[in-house]
Structures are given as C-alpha cells and as structure tokens.
Scaffold this active site. Structure first.
Site, short mmCIF file in Angstrom:
data_model
loop_
_atom_site.label_atom_id
_atom_site.label_comp_id
_atom_site.label_asym_id
_atom_site.label_seq_id
_atom_site.Cartn_x
_atom_site.Cartn_y
_atom_site.Cartn_z
CB CYS A 92 -0.94 0.01 1.21
SG CYS A 92 -2.01 1.46 1.21
CE LYS A 131 -1.93 -7.02 -4.41
NZ LYS A 131 -1.90 -5.57 -4.14
CG ASN A 192 -1.54 -7.16 -9.07
OD1 ASN A 192 -1.21 -6.28 -8.28
ND2 ASN A 192 -2.67 -7.12 -9.74
NE ARG A 217 -5.16 -0.29 -11.67
CZ ARG A 217 -4.07 0.24 -12.19
NH1 ARG A 217 -3.99 1.55 -12.32
NH2 ARG A 217 -3.08 -0.54 -12.59
C1 LIG Z 1 -9.22 1.09 -5.34
C2 LIG Z 1 -8.03 0.21 -5.04
C3 LIG Z 1 -7.85 -0.28 -3.77
C4 LIG Z 1 -6.75 -1.10 -3.47
N1 LIG Z 1 -6.64 -1.63 -2.21
C5 LIG Z 1 -5.67 -2.55 -1.98
C6 LIG Z 1 -5.64 -3.27 -0.74
O1 LIG Z 1 -6.50 -3.10 0.15
N2 LIG Z 1 -4.64 -4.17 -0.57
C7 LIG Z 1 -3.68 -4.41 -1.53
O2 LIG Z 1 -2.79 -5.24 -1.33
N3 LIG Z 1 -3.70 -3.76 -2.71
C8 LIG Z 1 -4.68 -2.86 -2.95
N4 LIG Z 1 -4.74 -2.27 -4.19
C9 LIG Z 1 -3.78 -2.65 -5.24
C10 LIG Z 1 -4.34 -3.79 -6.11
O3 LIG Z 1 -4.53 -4.95 -5.34
C11 LIG Z 1 -3.39 -4.11 -7.29
O4 LIG Z 1 -2.14 -4.51 -6.77
C12 LIG Z 1 -3.17 -2.92 -8.21
O5 LIG Z 1 -4.39 -2.26 -8.51
C13 LIG Z 1 -2.49 -3.35 -9.52
O6 LIG Z 1 -3.27 -4.31 -10.21
P1 LIG Z 1 -4.20 -3.90 -11.49
O7 LIG Z 1 -3.29 -3.27 -12.50
O8 LIG Z 1 -4.78 -5.22 -11.95
O9 LIG Z 1 -5.22 -2.94 -10.98
C14 LIG Z 1 -5.80 -1.41 -4.49
C15 LIG Z 1 -5.99 -0.88 -5.77
C16 LIG Z 1 -7.08 -0.10 -6.07
C17 LIG Z 1 -7.25 0.42 -7.47
#
Ligand SMILES: Cc1cc2nc3c(=O)[nH]c(=O)nc-3n(C[C@H](O)[C@H](O)[C@H](O)COP(=O)(O)O)c2cc1C
Length: 298
Positions: A92, A131, A192, A217
């Site tokens: 995060c 993660k 990811n 996303r």
């Molecule tokens: C709205 C939002 C909230 C997220 N909250 C978390 C979370 O609570 N824990 C976490 O490990 N990653 C969180 N992430 C990151 C996502 O798990 C992921 O690693 C990141 O969006 C990249 O993947 P993507 O390109 O498929 O979106 C969040 C991402 C978004 C967009």
C-alpha cells in the site's frame, strides 16, 4: 487453464463483489485490507469486514500493520473467523499508511518485515502469504530480497505488483520484476499489474512463469473478466442485478448506497450517455433511484 484471482481492493473487494467475482470464475479471493490494530482493539466496523459466505471459500484475508504482536493477534482472529489464508499487505503506497510504517514501508524495513512474518507464521496454521511491490523507489528495487526473506520465514506464496511505492499506479507495470521473483523462490508467485484481458493474463504467465494472475482495476465494472467465455448482454445484466442484490442484502443501508453508486458507475462506463448521467447517479438519494438511473442507461 489460467488461474485468475481478484485483487484485494480497499472499499471494493467486500463480500458482494468477491462473491460476484467467484461466481464469474475467479480463483482464490482476498478480502480488502483489514487494519490489524483496529481489529485487535475490537473496532466494530473492522470486525464487520470479516463477514463472508461459505461460497467465497477459499478466501484469504489481508492485514495491514507492522507491529509483530499486533499482526500475530490479528492473524489469530482472522483464522478463528474462518480465513483460509492470511495475507500481509506490503504494497500500500498511501502516504498516511506508509507514515505509520505499514504497507509499502515494510519493503524498506526488511528486518521489521521478517519479525512481523515470523510472529504471524507462529500464530496461525493456515497459509501465510504476502503482497509486495517492486520496491520502495527506483533506488531500492528489492522485491527479490524481500521474497527470499519471506520464503525463509515460511511464507507460502507471494503476489508481486511490480511498480515501486513511488510509482503508485503510474507508468507500465514492469513484469520483468515478477519474472525475477519467480526465478528467486520455490514458492508460487502470483503476478499482478495492468492485466486487462485473458490475453494479457496469458502473456504475463508466459513472460514471467507466474503460477496465477491477479486482476484489480480491470475487474471494476467488469467482473466477468474472470469468466472463460465473455457473457452476452443479458447475462451481464443478470450479473449486475445479482451484485446489486448482494450489496443490498449484506451491507448496512448507508454503505450499500455508496457501494451501489460506485459499482453502478463502473458498470456504466462506456454506455452511451453514461458521462452525462454520472452526476444524477451520484446524487441519487436511495437505492431505487440509483438503480433507475443505471438501468435507464443499460
Ligand atoms: C481502489 C483500489 C484499492 C486497493 N486496495 C488494496 C488493498 O487493500 N490491498 C492491496 O494489497 N492492494 C490494494 N490495491 C492494489 C491492487 O490490489 C493491485 O495490486 C493494483 O491495482 C495493480 O493491479 P491492477 O493493474 O490489476 O489494478 C488497491 C488498488 C485499487 C485500485
């Protein structure tokens, strides 16, 4: 067969959305991040985040924190509440979070991270996973070192979102970082970052050798991304209706309204007139109004 998983997303990966993702074909689910200290202190809202249904299993629950004793106690609570795995958020990037030493801040504190993982590993019997990001910033690209350390501490699997903390969500996710973690450890690595289709997921698996692919996303307003065959319009409408019913059936009214607005706005992306209708969607005073605006667009 591709193993596609829903990413933990704060304010998004709650019971209704997780279940919809599972019904569309998602593999292991992960809860949104749960603040370890708030959980240990018995915060009612935090506690409510642990609610889940049998159909969601296997379900991992994710913790946010850094103090070993607090994380260990929180992990015990998750296990007792039925989590099939406990995940530690080490990615995060939110300033308020990293200022407390939580999330991505653990990437620049390997000793602290090792202590936290050791305490959590001792505390629970279910798999412990993490993660991570590629590193804290361009100068500390230490995903491989952190992954090795985690493996030594008994971690069962590692999800890699390869951007650094300072990149936040900008630029392209450098998949080669995922490949280097895959090469460095024997435990499964979940890739990811920037996966928007099955073709992307297959490309990531080929490019990195990852065991599974996590999607964040691209699943917003499109949970059918987890399905092997893209559903037709009527089937998609049924998924949206199911999602609305789950939101209204499982969340308190005030939260349900916020969730309906947020998800229906995502579901409406790209529909003719959606941009113009957005203010009406967000200004709606109750669930029926939001749904009426949405179905008017569909
Ligand atoms: C709205 C939002 C909230 C997220 N909250 C978390 C979370 O609570 N824990 C976490 O490990 N990653 C969180 N992430 C990151 C996502 O798990 C992921 O690693 C990141 O969006 C990249 O993947 P993507 O390109 O498929 O979106 C969040 C991402 C978004 C967009």
């Amino acid at each position: 067969m591709l193993d596609l998983r829903l990413a933990p997303m704060a304010g998004v990966s709650n019971l209704p959305f997780r279940l919809v993702a599972r019904e569309c074909g998602a593999g292991l689910l992960t809860s949104e991040e749960v603040d370890a200290r708030a959980l240990v202190q018995g915060n009612a809202g935090t506690r409510a985040m642990l609610r889940h249904l049998p159909a969601e299993r296997p379900l991992a629950m994710q913790l946010l924190g850094s103090e070993p004793e607090v994380l260990a106690e929180a992990a015990r609570i998750l296990e007792a509440e039925g989590a099939d795995g406990v995940d530690l958020n080490m990615g995060c990037p939110v300033p308020k979070i990293v200022a407390k030493g939580h999330g991505a801040a653990l990437m620049r504190d390997p000793l602290g991270a090792a202590r936290a993982l050791r305490a959590m590993r001792k505390a629970v019997g279910v798999p412990l996973t993490i993660k991570i990001r590629g590193g804290w910033d361009e100068r500390t690209l230490n995903a491989v070192a952190i992954a090795r350390l985690a493996e030594d501490e008994g971690v069962s699997a590692i999800t890699v979102h390869p951007r650094t903390r300072s990149q936040q969500y900008t630029g392209r996710a450098p998949w080669e970082v995922i490949a280097s973690v895959v090469d460095a450890v024997a435990i499964p690595v979940i890739g990811n970052g920037d996966v928007g289709s099955h073709a992307d997921a297959a490309a990531m698996r080929t490019a990195t050798g990852c065991a599974a692919v996590m999607i964040g996303r691209a699943a917003l307003g499109r949970p059918w991304i987890f399905a092997t065959d893209a559903p037709e319009r009527e089937a998609r409408a049924a998924i949206v209706r199911r999602h609305c019913d789950l939101i209204q059936g499982h969340l308190p009214e005030r939260i349900a309204l916020v969730q309906l607005k947020k998800h229906l706005a995502w579901y409406s992306t790209g529909l003719p007139g959606a941009a113009l209708a957005r203010p009406r969607l967000f200004q709606a005073r109750n669930a029926s109004e939001v749904k009426a605006v949405f179905w008017g667009l569909w």
